[in-house]
Design an enzyme around this catalytic site. Structure first.
Site, PDB file in Angstrom:
ATOM      1  N   ASP A 132       0.866  -1.186   0.000  1.00  7.56           N
ATOM      2  CA  ASP A 132       0.000   0.000   0.000  1.00  7.56           C
ATOM      3  C   ASP A 132       0.903   1.237   0.000  1.00  7.56           C
ATOM      4  O   ASP A 132       2.084   1.144   0.339  1.00  7.56           O
ATOM      5  CB  ASP A 132      -0.898   0.016   1.258  1.00  7.56           C
ATOM      6  CG  ASP A 132      -2.192   0.813   1.044  1.00  7.56           C
ATOM      7  OD1 ASP A 132      -3.256   0.173   0.877  1.00  7.56           O
ATOM      8  OD2 ASP A 132      -2.142   2.064   1.034  1.00  7.56           O
ATOM      9  N   ASP A 172       3.725   2.773  -4.445  1.00  7.78           N
ATOM     10  CA  ASP A 172       2.685   3.514  -5.165  1.00  7.78           C
ATOM     11  C   ASP A 172       2.506   2.802  -6.505  1.00  7.78           C
ATOM     12  O   ASP A 172       3.428   2.752  -7.318  1.00  7.78           O
ATOM     13  CB  ASP A 172       3.153   4.961  -5.366  1.00  7.78           C
ATOM     14  CG  ASP A 172       2.149   5.798  -6.150  1.00  7.78           C
ATOM     15  OD1 ASP A 172       1.298   5.221  -6.864  1.00  7.78           O
ATOM     16  OD2 ASP A 172       2.237   7.037  -6.060  1.00  7.78           O
ATOM     17  N   VAL A 173       1.310   2.251  -6.736  1.00  9.91           N
ATOM     18  CA  VAL A 173       1.115   1.424  -7.938  1.00  9.91           C
ATOM     19  C   VAL A 173       1.178   2.228  -9.239  1.00  9.91           C
ATOM     20  O   VAL A 173       1.263   1.630 -10.319  1.00  9.91           O
ATOM     21  CB  VAL A 173      -0.216   0.634  -7.890  1.00  9.91           C
ATOM     22  CG1 VAL A 173      -0.207  -0.397  -6.782  1.00  9.91           C
ATOM     23  CG2 VAL A 173      -1.427   1.574  -7.771  1.00  9.91           C
ATOM     24  N   ASN A 197      -5.576  -4.405  -6.347  1.00  5.09           N
ATOM     25  CA  ASN A 197      -6.783  -3.885  -5.699  1.00  5.09           C
ATOM     26  C   ASN A 197      -6.702  -2.393  -5.375  1.00  5.09           C
ATOM     27  O   ASN A 197      -7.735  -1.757  -5.166  1.00  5.09           O
ATOM     28  CB  ASN A 197      -7.007  -4.705  -4.422  1.00  5.09           C
ATOM     29  CG  ASN A 197      -8.026  -4.091  -3.510  1.00  5.09           C
ATOM     30  OD1 ASN A 197      -9.225  -4.270  -3.706  1.00  5.09           O
ATOM     31  ND2 ASN A 197      -7.556  -3.355  -2.497  1.00  5.09           N
ATOM     32  N   TYR A 249     -13.557   7.526 -12.568  1.00  8.62           N
ATOM     33  CA  TYR A 249     -13.584   6.230 -11.872  1.00  8.62           C
ATOM     34  C   TYR A 249     -14.228   5.174 -12.766  1.00  8.62           C
ATOM     35  O   TYR A 249     -13.697   4.075 -12.953  1.00  8.62           O
ATOM     36  CB  TYR A 249     -14.385   6.383 -10.573  1.00  8.62           C
ATOM     37  CG  TYR A 249     -14.447   5.128  -9.722  1.00  8.62           C
ATOM     38  CD1 TYR A 249     -13.383   4.775  -8.906  1.00  8.62           C
ATOM     39  CD2 TYR A 249     -15.567   4.314  -9.740  1.00  8.62           C
ATOM     40  CE1 TYR A 249     -13.443   3.628  -8.117  1.00  8.62           C
ATOM     41  CE2 TYR A 249     -15.633   3.172  -8.954  1.00  8.62           C
ATOM     42  CZ  TYR A 249     -14.564   2.832  -8.146  1.00  8.62           C
ATOM     43  OH  TYR A 249     -14.624   1.693  -7.370  1.00  8.62           O
ATOM     44  N   LYS A 303     -12.488   1.783 -14.348  1.00 10.07           N
ATOM     45  CA  LYS A 303     -12.941   0.423 -14.020  1.00 10.07           C
ATOM     46  C   LYS A 303     -13.367  -0.331 -15.277  1.00 10.07           C
ATOM     47  O   LYS A 303     -13.148  -1.542 -15.375  1.00 10.07           O
ATOM     48  CB  LYS A 303     -14.067   0.474 -12.987  1.00 10.07           C
ATOM     49  CG  LYS A 303     -13.616   1.043 -11.633  1.00 10.07           C
ATOM     50  CD  LYS A 303     -12.507   0.217 -11.002  1.00 10.07           C
ATOM     51  CE  LYS A 303     -12.090   0.722  -9.633  1.00 10.07           C
ATOM     52  NZ  LYS A 303     -11.029  -0.088  -9.001  1.00 10.07           N
ATOM     53  N   THR A 350     -16.383   0.421   3.281  1.00  7.52           N
ATOM     54  CA  THR A 350     -14.940   0.635   3.465  1.00  7.52           C
ATOM     55  C   THR A 350     -14.720   2.133   3.690  1.00  7.52           C
ATOM     56  O   THR A 350     -15.630   2.930   3.446  1.00  7.52           O
ATOM     57  CB  THR A 350     -14.163   0.226   2.194  1.00  7.52           C
ATOM     58  OG1 THR A 350     -14.529   1.154   1.142  1.00  7.52           O
ATOM     59  CG2 THR A 350     -14.479  -1.192   1.762  1.00  7.52           C
TER      60      THR A 350
HETATM   61  N1  LIG Z   1     -15.892   0.229  -1.458  1.00  4.31           N
HETATM   62  C1  LIG Z   1     -16.630   0.053  -2.549  1.00  4.31           C
HETATM   63  O1  LIG Z   1     -17.850   0.249  -2.521  1.00  4.31           O
HETATM   64  C2  LIG Z   1     -16.003  -0.450  -3.819  1.00  4.31           C
HETATM   65  C3  LIG Z   1     -16.863  -0.889  -4.831  1.00  4.31           C
HETATM   66  C4  LIG Z   1     -16.319  -1.361  -6.023  1.00  4.31           C
HETATM   67  C5  LIG Z   1     -14.941  -1.389  -6.172  1.00  4.31           C
HETATM   68  N2  LIG Z   1     -14.134  -0.947  -5.184  1.00  4.31           N
HETATM   69  C6  LIG Z   1     -12.699  -0.993  -5.417  1.00  4.31           C
HETATM   70  O2  LIG Z   1     -12.095  -1.780  -4.420  1.00  4.31           O
HETATM   71  C7  LIG Z   1     -10.741  -1.375  -4.258  1.00  4.31           C
HETATM   72  C8  LIG Z   1     -10.474  -1.153  -2.785  1.00  4.31           C
HETATM   73  O3  LIG Z   1     -11.278  -0.080  -2.365  1.00  4.31           O
HETATM   74  P1  LIG Z   1     -11.821   0.123  -0.874  1.00  4.31           P
HETATM   75  O4  LIG Z   1     -13.241   0.439  -0.982  1.00  4.31           O
HETATM   76  O5  LIG Z   1     -11.344  -0.994  -0.035  1.00  4.31           O
HETATM   77  O6  LIG Z   1     -11.098   1.506  -0.549  1.00  4.31           O
HETATM   78  P2  LIG Z   1     -10.041   1.920   0.573  1.00  4.31           P
HETATM   79  O7  LIG Z   1      -9.830   3.375   0.351  1.00  4.31           O
HETATM   80  O8  LIG Z   1     -10.446   1.430   1.892  1.00  4.31           O
HETATM   81  O9  LIG Z   1      -8.737   1.104   0.127  1.00  4.31           O
HETATM   82  C9  LIG Z   1      -7.961   1.472  -0.973  1.00  4.31           C
HETATM   83  C10 LIG Z   1      -6.503   1.296  -0.598  1.00  4.31           C
HETATM   84  O10 LIG Z   1      -5.717   1.609  -1.755  1.00  4.31           O
HETATM   85  C11 LIG Z   1      -4.604   2.368  -1.292  1.00  4.31           C
HETATM   86  N3  LIG Z   1      -4.079   3.199  -2.386  1.00  4.31           N
HETATM   87  C12 LIG Z   1      -4.618   4.337  -2.908  1.00  4.31           C
HETATM   88  N4  LIG Z   1      -3.817   4.817  -3.869  1.00  4.31           N
HETATM   89  C13 LIG Z   1      -2.753   3.980  -3.968  1.00  4.31           C
HETATM   90  C14 LIG Z   1      -1.594   3.951  -4.778  1.00  4.31           C
HETATM   91  N5  LIG Z   1      -1.344   4.911  -5.671  1.00  4.31           N
HETATM   92  N6  LIG Z   1      -0.737   2.921  -4.623  1.00  4.31           N
HETATM   93  C15 LIG Z   1      -0.958   1.957  -3.706  1.00  4.31           C
HETATM   94  N7  LIG Z   1      -2.017   1.942  -2.878  1.00  4.31           N
HETATM   95  C16 LIG Z   1      -2.918   2.945  -3.027  1.00  4.31           C
HETATM   96  C17 LIG Z   1      -5.144   3.216  -0.150  1.00  4.31           C
HETATM   97  O11 LIG Z   1      -4.101   3.685   0.696  1.00  4.31           O
HETATM   98  C18 LIG Z   1      -6.076   2.236   0.527  1.00  4.31           C
HETATM   99  O12 LIG Z   1      -5.433   1.499   1.545  1.00  4.31           O
HETATM  100  C19 LIG Z   1     -10.554  -0.131  -5.112  1.00  4.31           C
HETATM  101  O13 LIG Z   1      -9.958  -0.475  -6.342  1.00  4.31           O
HETATM  102  C20 LIG Z   1     -11.982   0.328  -5.334  1.00  4.31           C
HETATM  103  O14 LIG Z   1     -12.133   1.077  -6.509  1.00  4.31           O
HETATM  104  C21 LIG Z   1     -14.636  -0.480  -4.000  1.00  4.31           C
END
Ligand SMILES: NC(=O)c1ccc[n+]([C@@H]2O[C@H](COP(=O)([O-])OP(=O)(O)OC[C@H]3O[C@@H](n4cnc5c(N)ncnc54)[C@H](O)[C@@H]3O)[C@@H](O)[C@H]2O)c1
Length: 261
Positions: A46, A72-73, A99, A165, A169, A200
């Site tokens: 992360d 950082d991805v 993710n 976004y 996706k 989340t």
């Molecule tokens: N929560 C939802 O409703 C939902 C729905 C569909 C998809 N998603 C997807 O699920 C994934 C996880 O999301 P979440 O809801 O757990 O959010 P979250 O914000 O809790 O987790 C995302 C994590 O990614 C990390 N991150 C952000 N930018 C980064 C970077 N440049 N390099 C490395 N790490 C980085 C953040 O520090 C965080 O820990 C994401 O891709 C999100 O788009 C979430």
């Protein structure tokens, strides 16, 4: 989080090494914990080193094996170092869950600044591209591997007010299908999960923008509730496990019939 219990193990990933990006919080954290509970040695990655280390500790406290690596991805040099560390520490990468992601700007498309667009695409889509590029090189050498990319229901349908976004996706699904076909004869499977709205930090922040947004999100869900990160993690587990040995190129909705409606 000391004293946290890992879920009951069935050993679906025993002997495997896994990488999970965006594993400091939310869905990625739940995936890292579940993979460890199922026997995998996990590289937790992360940008958030404090919470990332906390995920690593939670796994170790519960008896699992994990290391944390900050990356950082959206930065290719950092992704390359991350993949190198995975191989150094655990010899191979059997499972990778790409993710990490951000919600990006919330505004109608005609009001989105190009810098916000670029940042969202660089992290969400560029990050998945870079991770897959370096993971696949390792997996092709191994002759096996399973990748799961976290897309979204927003990868399949319109998401008014979140154009960057939504585009990122949709792009992840294109990358997933292409990589699945390119690597089908190399023993590397590539799939995506498409979570619905899940409880989340990202979702809490989105819902906090305006009570109307929260109402709209909950109204869009046939089950009347958000998903739990642990429920999304189950899909990633199955897709990464050998039980999904004939599944590649798939975009699996995990949304309790939200997009189906
Ligand atoms: N929560 C939802 O409703 C939902 C729905 C569909 C998809 N998603 C997807 O699920 C994934 C996880 O999301 P979440 O809801 O757990 O959010 P979250 O914000 O809790 O987790 C995302 C994590 O990614 C990390 N991150 C952000 N930018 C980064 C970077 N440049 N390099 C490395 N790490 C980085 C953040 O520090 C965080 O820990 C994401 O891709 C999100 O788009 C979430």
């Amino acid at each position: 989080m000391r004293g946290e219990q890992l879920p009951a193990m069935t050993g679906m990933l025993t002997g495997k090494s896994a990488l999970v990006t965006g594993a400091a919080t939310g869905i990625g954290r739940a995936i890292a914990l579940l993979f460890a509970a199922e026997g995998a040695r996990v590289v937790v990655s992360d940008v958030d080193a404090v919470r990332g280390e906390e995920t690593r500790r939670a796994i170790e406290d519960a008896g699992g094996a994990a290391v944390f690596c900050a990356a950082d991805v959206s930065d290719e040099a950092q992704v390359a170092s991350l993949i190198e560390l995975c191989v150094q520490r655990f010899d191979r990468i059997d499972c990778a869950v790409n993710n990490a992601g951000i919600a990006g700007p919330t505004a109608p498309l005609h009001e989105v600044g190009f810098a916000d667009w670029s940042r969202t695409l660089a992290i969400n889509l560029g990050g998945v591209f870079l991770c897959m590029k370096h993971e696949i090189a390792v997996m092709r050498r191994q002759g096996s591997g399973a990748i799961v990319n976290t897309a979204s229901g927003a990868g399949l349908v319109a998401t008014p007010g979140m154009a960057p976004y939504c585009a990122s996706k949709h792009g992840i699904l294109g990358l997933t299908k292409t990589a699945a076909v390119e690597n089908a004869s190399s023993g590397v499977r590539v799939n995506a999960i498409c979570p619905g709205s899940t409880d989340t930090p990202m979702m809490q922040a989105t819902m906090a923008i305006d009570p109307a947004v929260k109402k709209m999100i909950l109204r869009s869900m046939p089950g009347g509730r958000l998903g739990r990160p642990e429920e999304i993690a189950e899909a990633a587990l199955w897709l990464c496990s050998d039980r999904a040995s004939f599944v590649s190129g798939e975009a699996m909705l995990v949304d309790y019939a939200t997009v189906a409606r």
